[in-house]
Design an enzyme around this catalytic site. Structure first.
Site, short mmCIF file in Angstrom:
data_model
loop_
_atom_site.label_atom_id
_atom_site.label_comp_id
_atom_site.label_asym_id
_atom_site.label_seq_id
_atom_site.Cartn_x
_atom_site.Cartn_y
_atom_site.Cartn_z
N LEU A 1 0.85 -1.20 0.00
CA LEU A 1 0.00 0.00 0.00
C LEU A 1 0.88 1.24 0.00
CD1 LEU A 1 -2.86 1.28 0.32
CD2 LEU A 1 -2.46 1.20 2.79
N HIS B 1 5.74 3.11 11.55
CA HIS B 1 6.35 4.33 11.03
C HIS B 1 5.29 5.44 11.05
CE1 HIS B 1 8.13 7.11 8.09
NE2 HIS B 1 9.28 6.46 8.26
#
Length: 343
Positions: A125, A229
């Protein structure tokens, strides 16, 4: 207009451009033309029914139809670990106790695992930073659930999503520095790249087969176990809103969490409807709710966001939207109302 469709060979140049923007940590989108070309061919052969289950992958792109440019990508691996081992760390507990010394201590551990073998995987993605606005991220991520709902027999009973773990602006991963470097003696970016280009034999050859004590790791490495992240936080929230949950498995490179769920329990799979299209350019007013809508064509799949009117049996859309979806009056589409979670 943003539309989702299966990848095509002509998309290779745009895919390379996206890979160059993804940075370190997205192992399934390396900036390598041969690898990405092979990935496209694998997706095409999957749609054509030419591959065994363990090699199948559906790769979707988001196209800006005005610019005729691919600006996003997402994918589903049909069954991981069947053609080559699938590794994760399972976060567990080991107890050390002595009645004689009155000592009882439970210690968190990391244990190399293949527990997700055979599961389907949400992966790859990535959305161009210039397009991270409006509902584009939802469209790119959630379309995979609509595809699984429409073609349920192609997938496993369970789906996982490995989320990108924490790394700093220089691409340094605290988890890798405290774990992987000791066994591989290479930089995180290189290990990440090798894995993304299919060179994974070194994982099995060099990773420890015994449990690792988390308390032996550096403090900054301990803190990022199961953390994503910063750029991945919105994607995690979208998946959690669909019902995927962290169950104690993390990536062996960066310590990012693996989310998982039974496919039939995912919100968009359960609540999506197969309805008929009513094409109306007269009384139709695009002021209704926002729906993720896809046609019911396996070979010519198309999906987009629609401001329309949906009841139990019909979706009212205009002629332009119907043309983009490749459907006519009375044709079948899958639809799910977007929820307004904050991402």
């Amino acid at each position: 207009m943003m539309i989702i469709r299966p990848i095509e060979r002509r998309d290779l140049a745009d895919l390379l451009t996206l890979a160059g923007k993804s940075g370190v940590g997205l192992t399934s989108l390396p900036q390598n033309e041969d690898t990405l070309s092979a990935r496209i061919e694998r997706a095409l052969k999957t749609w054509q029914g030419e591959l065994p289950k363990g090699e199948q992958c559906y790769l979707f792109v988001m196209e800006d139809t005005e610019r005729q440019q691919v600006v996003g990508v997402s994918a589903i691996e049909v069954a991981v670990g069947l053609s080559e081992p699938w590794y994760s760390f399972r976060v567990g507990t080991q107890v050390h106790a002595s009645k004689q010394l009155n000592v009882y201590k439970s210690i968190p551990t990391l244990f190399l695992s293949n527990d997700h073998t055979g599961h389907s995987e949400l992966c790859t993605l990535f959305l161009d930073p210039d397009y991270r606005n409006g509902e584009n991220g939802k469209l790119l991520s959630k379309v995979r659930f609509l595809f699984m709902a429409a073609f349920r027999n192609h997938f496993s009973h369970k789906v996982i999503a490995e989320m990108r773990g924490f790394s700093d602006e220089q691409g340094r991963s605290p988890f890798w520095e405290s774990v992987g470097r000791h066994f591989f003696s290479i930089e995180f970016a290189k290990a990440d790249y090798l894995s993304g280009t299919g060179q994974k034999a070194f994982i099995a050859e060099l990773m420890p087969k015994h449990p690792l004590y988390v308390e032996f790791l550096a403090e900054d490495a301990q803190k990022v176990i199961g953390e994503v992240h910063p750029h991945t936080a919105p994607a995690r929230k979208l998946l959690e809103a669909e019902g995927l949950r962290y169950q104690g498995y993390v990536d062996i490179f960066d310590g990012g969490p693996t989310l998982e769920a039974e496919i039939d329990e995912i919100r968009s799979v359960k609540l999506s409807k197969l309805v008929k299209v009513m094409v109306d350019d007269g009384g139709y007013s695009p002021s209704g709710s926002t729906y993720l809508v896809a046609n019911d064509s396996y070979d010519h799949y198309r999906a987009l966001l629609v401001h329309g009117e949906l009841d139990n049996e019909h979706l009212r859309i205009n002629a332009e939207t119907a043309a983009l979806l490749g459907v006519e009056q009375g044709g079948a589409v899958w639809a799910i109302k977007l929820i307004q979670e904050k991402v």
